[in-house]
Design a protein around this motif. Structure first.
Motif, mmCIF file in Angstrom:
data_model
loop_
_atom_site.group_PDB
_atom_site.id
_atom_site.type_symbol
_atom_site.label_atom_id
_atom_site.label_comp_id
_atom_site.label_asym_id
_atom_site.label_seq_id
_atom_site.Cartn_x
_atom_site.Cartn_y
_atom_site.Cartn_z
ATOM 1 N N ILE A 18 -103.422 21.611 -60.163
ATOM 2 C CA ILE A 18 -102.571 20.719 -60.956
ATOM 3 C C ILE A 18 -101.116 21.184 -60.839
ATOM 4 N N ALA A 19 -100.899 22.497 -60.960
ATOM 5 C CA ALA A 19 -99.539 23.060 -60.847
ATOM 6 C C ALA A 19 -98.966 22.806 -59.461
ATOM 7 N N LYS A 20 -99.782 22.990 -58.426
ATOM 8 C CA LYS A 20 -99.321 22.763 -57.058
ATOM 9 C C LYS A 20 -98.935 21.294 -56.858
ATOM 10 N N HIS A 21 -99.737 20.386 -57.388
ATOM 11 C CA HIS A 21 -99.425 18.965 -57.266
ATOM 12 C C HIS A 21 -98.115 18.636 -57.985
ATOM 13 N N LEU A 22 -97.875 19.255 -59.149
ATOM 14 C CA LEU A 22 -96.613 19.029 -59.851
ATOM 15 C C LEU A 22 -95.443 19.512 -59.000
ATOM 16 N N TYR A 23 -95.594 20.684 -58.408
ATOM 17 C CA TYR A 23 -94.555 21.237 -57.527
ATOM 18 C C TYR A 23 -94.290 20.289 -56.346
ATOM 19 N N LEU A 24 -95.354 19.819 -55.714
ATOM 20 C CA LEU A 24 -95.217 18.901 -54.576
ATOM 21 C C LEU A 24 -94.592 17.571 -54.995
ATOM 22 N N MET A 25 -94.916 17.121 -56.212
ATOM 23 C CA MET A 25 -94.329 15.885 -56.721
ATOM 24 C C MET A 25 -92.809 16.026 -56.812
ATOM 25 N N TRP A 26 -92.338 17.164 -57.355
ATOM 26 C CA TRP A 26 -90.895 17.395 -57.453
ATOM 27 C C TRP A 26 -90.264 17.425 -56.065
ATOM 28 N N GLN A 27 -90.940 18.043 -55.110
ATOM 29 C CA GLN A 27 -90.419 18.056 -53.737
ATOM 30 C C GLN A 27 -90.334 16.637 -53.178
ATOM 31 N N ASP A 28 -91.371 15.837 -53.419
ATOM 32 C CA ASP A 28 -91.414 14.459 -52.914
ATOM 33 C C ASP A 28 -90.252 13.615 -53.417
ATOM 34 N N ILE A 29 -89.793 13.881 -54.633
ATOM 35 C CA ILE A 29 -88.709 13.057 -55.165
ATOM 36 C C ILE A 29 -87.340 13.666 -54.884
ATOM 37 N N GLY A 30 -87.329 14.690 -54.013
ATOM 38 C CA GLY A 30 -86.062 15.196 -53.504
ATOM 39 C C GLY A 30 -85.458 16.387 -54.209
ATOM 40 N N VAL A 31 -86.214 17.037 -55.097
ATOM 41 C CA VAL A 31 -85.684 18.227 -55.756
ATOM 42 C C VAL A 31 -85.729 19.381 -54.750
ATOM 43 N N PRO A 32 -84.591 20.009 -54.466
ATOM 44 C CA PRO A 32 -84.568 21.102 -53.488
ATOM 45 C C PRO A 32 -85.353 22.329 -53.974
ATOM 46 N N ASP A 33 -85.985 23.030 -53.038
ATOM 47 C CA ASP A 33 -86.776 24.216 -53.376
ATOM 48 C C ASP A 33 -85.989 25.227 -54.200
ATOM 49 N N GLU A 34 -84.697 25.398 -53.871
ATOM 50 C CA GLU A 34 -83.909 26.397 -54.587
ATOM 51 C C GLU A 34 -83.661 26.015 -56.047
ATOM 52 N N SER A 35 -83.932 24.764 -56.407
ATOM 53 C CA SER A 35 -83.784 24.327 -57.796
ATOM 54 C C SER A 35 -85.026 24.613 -58.627
ATOM 55 N N ILE A 36 -86.131 24.901 -57.968
ATOM 56 C CA ILE A 36 -87.402 25.136 -58.663
ATOM 57 C C ILE A 36 -87.555 26.631 -58.919
ATOM 58 N N GLN A 37 -87.902 26.964 -60.143
ATOM 59 C CA GLN A 37 -88.059 28.367 -60.511
ATOM 60 C C GLN A 37 -89.172 29.015 -59.688
ATOM 61 N N SER A 38 -88.944 30.258 -59.301
ATOM 62 C CA SER A 38 -89.909 30.958 -58.449
ATOM 63 C C SER A 38 -91.251 31.168 -59.152
ATOM 64 N N ASN A 39 -91.266 31.201 -60.462
ATOM 65 C CA ASN A 39 -92.518 31.386 -61.204
ATOM 66 C C ASN A 39 -93.068 30.053 -61.719
ATOM 67 N N TRP A 40 -92.871 28.989 -60.930
ATOM 68 C CA TRP A 40 -93.323 27.647 -61.304
ATOM 69 C C TRP A 40 -94.812 27.608 -61.624
ATOM 70 N N LEU A 41 -95.596 28.398 -60.906
ATOM 71 C CA LEU A 41 -97.044 28.389 -61.128
ATOM 72 C C LEU A 41 -97.372 28.911 -62.527
ATOM 73 N N GLU A 42 -96.808 30.045 -62.894
ATOM 74 C CA GLU A 42 -97.064 30.623 -64.213
ATOM 75 C C GLU A 42 -96.557 29.710 -65.320
ATOM 76 N N ILE A 43 -95.374 29.132 -65.121
ATOM 77 C CA ILE A 43 -94.801 28.221 -66.121
ATOM 78 C C ILE A 43 -95.734 27.035 -66.350
#
Length: 157
Positions: A18-43
């Motif tokens: 579920i967390a991975k899909h959320l991360y991929l969703m943000w990527q799909d809508i154009g959010v750059p990787d550097e904008s996503i917190q490195s601990n996205w999985l734990e969050i």
């Protein structure tokens, strides 16, 4: 339309997915990787755990021949301000993290996931369902009966 799709409740071990899909969703809508917190999985896993215990969180998985191809999450909307309205008049559900793997898109999978999430929220007596739509998701949500709302935003960046 995919014929052999199975929509089922996600199990606790699938929180990572579920967390991975959320991360991929943000990527799909154009959010750059550097904008996503490195601990996205734990969050995300912590958010899911809290929502599961306090807000009737539920996730659904789309499975085709034992391959997970999509997911959706839903919960009670906790609100942006104190909710003083009686639940029988206003108990909002919130849908988030709708994601389908690119090779499986435009085959009705997101629609089936959404229908399952909506049915779940209805089963826990929600009076309304809200979500924040990506440009790609708006046509589906409109087709399902969601209407434009009055949420307005002001970008301060």
């Amino acid at each position: 339309m995919v014929e052999n799709i199975n929509i089922r409740v996600a199990n606790l071990q699938e929180n990572y997915l579920i967390a991975k899909h959320l991360y991929l969703m943000w990527q799909d809508i154009g959010v750059p990787d550097e904008s996503i917190q490195s601990n996205w999985l734990e969050i995300t896993k912590e958010y899911i755990d809290n929502a599961r215990h306090k807000l009737f969180y539920q996730a659904f998985i789309a499975d085709i021949s034992n391959t997970i191809v999509g997911s959706v999450s839903c919960k009670i909307f906790a609100g942006l301000y104190p909710n003083i309205i009686k639940p029988e008049y206003r108990k909002q559900g919130y849908i988030w993290g709708v994601y389908v793997e690119p090779d499986y898109r435009r085959q009705g999978i997101a629609k089936k996931l959404m229908e399952e999430a909506i049915a779940y929220l209805k089963s826990i007596s929600c009076t309304k369902v809200i979500l924040h739509a990506s440009p790609q998701g708006k046509p589906l949500y409109s087709h399902l009966g969601f209407d434009e709302n009055n949420e307005m935003g002001l970008d301060l960046s």
